[in-house]
Design an enzyme around this catalytic site. Structure first.
Site, PDB file in Angstrom:
ATOM      1  N   GLU A 101       0.854  -1.196   0.000  1.00  0.00           N
ATOM      2  CA  GLU A 101       0.000   0.000   0.000  1.00  0.00           C
ATOM      3  C   GLU A 101       0.888   1.245   0.000  1.00  0.00           C
ATOM      4  O   GLU A 101       2.036   1.206   0.464  1.00  0.00           O
ATOM      5  CB  GLU A 101      -0.899  -0.055   1.255  1.00  0.00           C
ATOM      6  CG  GLU A 101      -1.726   1.174   1.560  1.00  0.00           C
ATOM      7  CD  GLU A 101      -2.786   1.516   0.532  1.00  0.00           C
ATOM      8  OE1 GLU A 101      -2.441   1.564  -0.662  1.00  0.00           O
ATOM      9  OE2 GLU A 101      -3.931   1.798   0.918  1.00  0.00           O
ATOM     10  N   ASP A 102       0.365   2.357  -0.500  1.00  0.00           N
ATOM     11  CA  ASP A 102       1.161   3.590  -0.489  1.00  0.00           C
ATOM     12  C   ASP A 102       1.149   4.242   0.895  1.00  0.00           C
ATOM     13  O   ASP A 102       2.204   4.510   1.470  1.00  0.00           O
ATOM     14  CB  ASP A 102       0.680   4.571  -1.573  1.00  0.00           C
ATOM     15  CG  ASP A 102      -0.807   4.912  -1.494  1.00  0.00           C
ATOM     16  OD1 ASP A 102      -1.537   4.326  -0.663  1.00  0.00           O
ATOM     17  OD2 ASP A 102      -1.262   5.777  -2.264  1.00  0.00           O
ATOM     18  N   ASP A 105      -3.543   5.843   6.336  1.00  0.00           N
ATOM     19  CA  ASP A 105      -4.006   7.145   6.822  1.00  0.00           C
ATOM     20  C   ASP A 105      -5.010   6.884   7.948  1.00  0.00           C
ATOM     21  O   ASP A 105      -4.627   6.672   9.099  1.00  0.00           O
ATOM     22  CB  ASP A 105      -4.606   7.883   5.621  1.00  0.00           C
ATOM     23  CG  ASP A 105      -4.977   9.314   5.903  1.00  0.00           C
ATOM     24  OD1 ASP A 105      -4.230   9.989   6.631  1.00  0.00           O
ATOM     25  OD2 ASP A 105      -6.020   9.774   5.398  1.00  0.00           O
ATOM     26  N   LYS A 133       0.674   7.589   8.483  1.00  0.00           N
ATOM     27  CA  LYS A 133       0.324   8.822   9.206  1.00  0.00           C
ATOM     28  C   LYS A 133      -0.427   8.413  10.468  1.00  0.00           C
ATOM     29  O   LYS A 133      -1.661   8.430  10.489  1.00  0.00           O
ATOM     30  CB  LYS A 133      -0.591   9.697   8.337  1.00  0.00           C
ATOM     31  CG  LYS A 133       0.068  10.260   7.096  1.00  0.00           C
ATOM     32  CD  LYS A 133      -0.750  11.403   6.524  1.00  0.00           C
ATOM     33  CE  LYS A 133      -1.364  11.071   5.212  1.00  0.00           C
ATOM     34  NZ  LYS A 133      -2.140  12.131   4.609  1.00  0.00           N
ATOM     35  N   PHE A 154      -0.810  16.407   3.575  1.00  0.00           N
ATOM     36  CA  PHE A 154      -1.282  15.742   2.364  1.00  0.00           C
ATOM     37  C   PHE A 154      -0.102  15.617   1.418  1.00  0.00           C
ATOM     38  O   PHE A 154       0.517  16.610   1.045  1.00  0.00           O
ATOM     39  CB  PHE A 154      -2.437  16.506   1.718  1.00  0.00           C
ATOM     40  CG  PHE A 154      -3.162  15.645   0.729  1.00  0.00           C
ATOM     41  CD1 PHE A 154      -4.112  14.734   1.158  1.00  0.00           C
ATOM     42  CD2 PHE A 154      -2.866  15.711  -0.620  1.00  0.00           C
ATOM     43  CE1 PHE A 154      -4.757  13.890   0.253  1.00  0.00           C
ATOM     44  CE2 PHE A 154      -3.505  14.873  -1.537  1.00  0.00           C
ATOM     45  CZ  PHE A 154      -4.453  13.974  -1.088  1.00  0.00           C
ATOM     46  N   ASP A 161      -1.225  10.622  -5.648  1.00  0.00           N
ATOM     47  CA  ASP A 161      -1.790  11.753  -6.387  1.00  0.00           C
ATOM     48  C   ASP A 161      -2.506  12.768  -5.504  1.00  0.00           C
ATOM     49  O   ASP A 161      -2.884  12.476  -4.362  1.00  0.00           O
ATOM     50  CB  ASP A 161      -2.827  11.245  -7.385  1.00  0.00           C
ATOM     51  CG  ASP A 161      -4.130  10.812  -6.695  1.00  0.00           C
ATOM     52  OD1 ASP A 161      -4.054   9.951  -5.793  1.00  0.00           O
ATOM     53  OD2 ASP A 161      -5.197  11.357  -7.022  1.00  0.00           O
ATOM     54  N   ARG A 167       1.478  12.110  -9.648  1.00  0.00           N
ATOM     55  CA  ARG A 167       1.913  10.733  -9.369  1.00  0.00           C
ATOM     56  C   ARG A 167       3.328  10.490  -9.882  1.00  0.00           C
ATOM     57  O   ARG A 167       4.018   9.594  -9.419  1.00  0.00           O
ATOM     58  CB  ARG A 167       0.987   9.719 -10.061  1.00  0.00           C
ATOM     59  CG  ARG A 167      -0.395   9.617  -9.453  1.00  0.00           C
ATOM     60  CD  ARG A 167      -1.096   8.385 -10.021  1.00  0.00           C
ATOM     61  NE  ARG A 167      -2.537   8.436  -9.855  1.00  0.00           N
ATOM     62  CZ  ARG A 167      -3.195   7.990  -8.787  1.00  0.00           C
ATOM     63  NH1 ARG A 167      -2.543   7.466  -7.775  1.00  0.00           N
ATOM     64  NH2 ARG A 167      -4.509   8.070  -8.737  1.00  0.00           N
TER      65      ARG A 167
HETATM   66  P1  IMP Z   1      -7.046   5.146   4.639  1.00  0.00           P
HETATM   67  O1  IMP Z   1      -8.137   4.205   4.289  1.00  0.00           O
HETATM   68  O2  IMP Z   1      -7.567   6.423   5.236  1.00  0.00           O
HETATM   69  O3  IMP Z   1      -5.936   4.552   5.464  1.00  0.00           O
HETATM   70  O4  IMP Z   1      -6.478   5.681   3.287  1.00  0.00           O
HETATM   71  C1  IMP Z   1      -5.552   5.108   2.549  1.00  0.00           C
HETATM   72  C2  IMP Z   1      -5.595   5.726   1.156  1.00  0.00           C
HETATM   73  O5  IMP Z   1      -5.932   7.110   1.177  1.00  0.00           O
HETATM   74  C3  IMP Z   1      -4.230   5.659   0.540  1.00  0.00           C
HETATM   75  O6  IMP Z   1      -4.062   4.488  -0.177  1.00  0.00           O
HETATM   76  C4  IMP Z   1      -4.231   6.861  -0.379  1.00  0.00           C
HETATM   77  O7  IMP Z   1      -4.764   6.505  -1.615  1.00  0.00           O
HETATM   78  C5  IMP Z   1      -5.164   7.841   0.259  1.00  0.00           C
HETATM   79  N1  IMP Z   1      -4.408   8.882   0.975  1.00  0.00           N
HETATM   80  C6  IMP Z   1      -4.218   8.996   2.294  1.00  0.00           C
HETATM   81  N2  IMP Z   1      -3.446  10.042   2.589  1.00  0.00           N
HETATM   82  C7  IMP Z   1      -3.126  10.615   1.410  1.00  0.00           C
HETATM   83  C8  IMP Z   1      -2.291  11.724   1.034  1.00  0.00           C
HETATM   84  O8  IMP Z   1      -1.674  12.426   1.866  1.00  0.00           O
HETATM   85  N3  IMP Z   1      -2.187  11.971  -0.294  1.00  0.00           N
HETATM   86  C9  IMP Z   1      -2.829  11.240  -1.238  1.00  0.00           C
HETATM   87  N4  IMP Z   1      -3.593  10.178  -0.945  1.00  0.00           N
HETATM   88  C10 IMP Z   1      -3.738   9.865   0.365  1.00  0.00           C
END
Ligand code: IMP
Length: 180
Positions: A101-102, A105, A133, A154, A161, A167
């Protein structure tokens, strides 16, 4: 939101990312040393650069598959419901799997994806996220490996992206809105 003027500050250089990936790959190879063929699953679209660099550091047998789950639409707002937009091509029952995963969050995406994939009975399933994060967490989730812990900013670049832009930056940068 995407019309607001912004600039991007470098947060993590391409060189630091490459160095960290070498370390992570070493740990992953150790963890999966008994694995015949590892299924590396990238979560689209944000992990596509990370997975490309990571698998090239893994000198072992790998298969690559992708899954797309929605969490963000076109802006910076998180939607809580996680939908599977594109499923895996291959079966993972009895296989050794690594989910790539990238960013973790709020934690909703990986919580939902790991619980879905667990129900398909892989032999061993671990997760790696390039970025974490922790201050944004809404559900308790910790990846088995994390590249970098970052503050609540962010970020874009290295596959990640902002409204589908940025990206292709080779580094991780933070979005700074000019009117803030
Ligand atoms: P989560 O479900 O909130 O943990 O979100 C994970 C996904 O939210 C990641 O795979 C990203 O695609 C997107 N995301 C979370 N933070 C950022 C950010 O700072 N920039 C861009 N995409 C983000």
């Amino acid at each position: 939101m995407s019309n607001r003027p912004y600039h991007i500050d470098v947060m993590i250089s391409a060189k630091s990312i490459a160095a960290r990936i070498e370390d992570l790959a070493r740990e992953i190879k150790k963890e999966y040393s008994d694995t015949d063929k590892l299924v590396v699953i990238g979560l689209l679209r944000g992990s596509f650069v990370f997975i490309a660099d990571l698998v090239r550091e893994l000198d072992m047998n790998v298969e690559v598959d992708f899954l797309e789950a929605s969490s963000y639409d076109d802006g910076t707002e998180s939607t809580r419901e996680v939908k599977i937009l594109k499923d895996l091509r291959g079966a993972i029952e009895g296989r050794d799997v690594l989910i790539v995963e990238d960013i973790v969050d709020t934690g909703h995406t990986l919580t939902a994806v790991t619980s879905l994939l667990k129900s398909r009975r892989p032999n061993k399933m671990k997760t790696i996220a390039l970025l974490d994060k922790p201050s944004r967490r809404e559900v308790d989730f910790k990846a088995n490996w994390t590249g970098f812990e970052i503050p609540d900013a962010f970020v874009v670049g290295y596959g990640i992206d902002f409204a589908q832009a940025n990206r292709n930056l080779p580094y991780i940068g933070s979005v700074v809105f000019e009117d803030e």
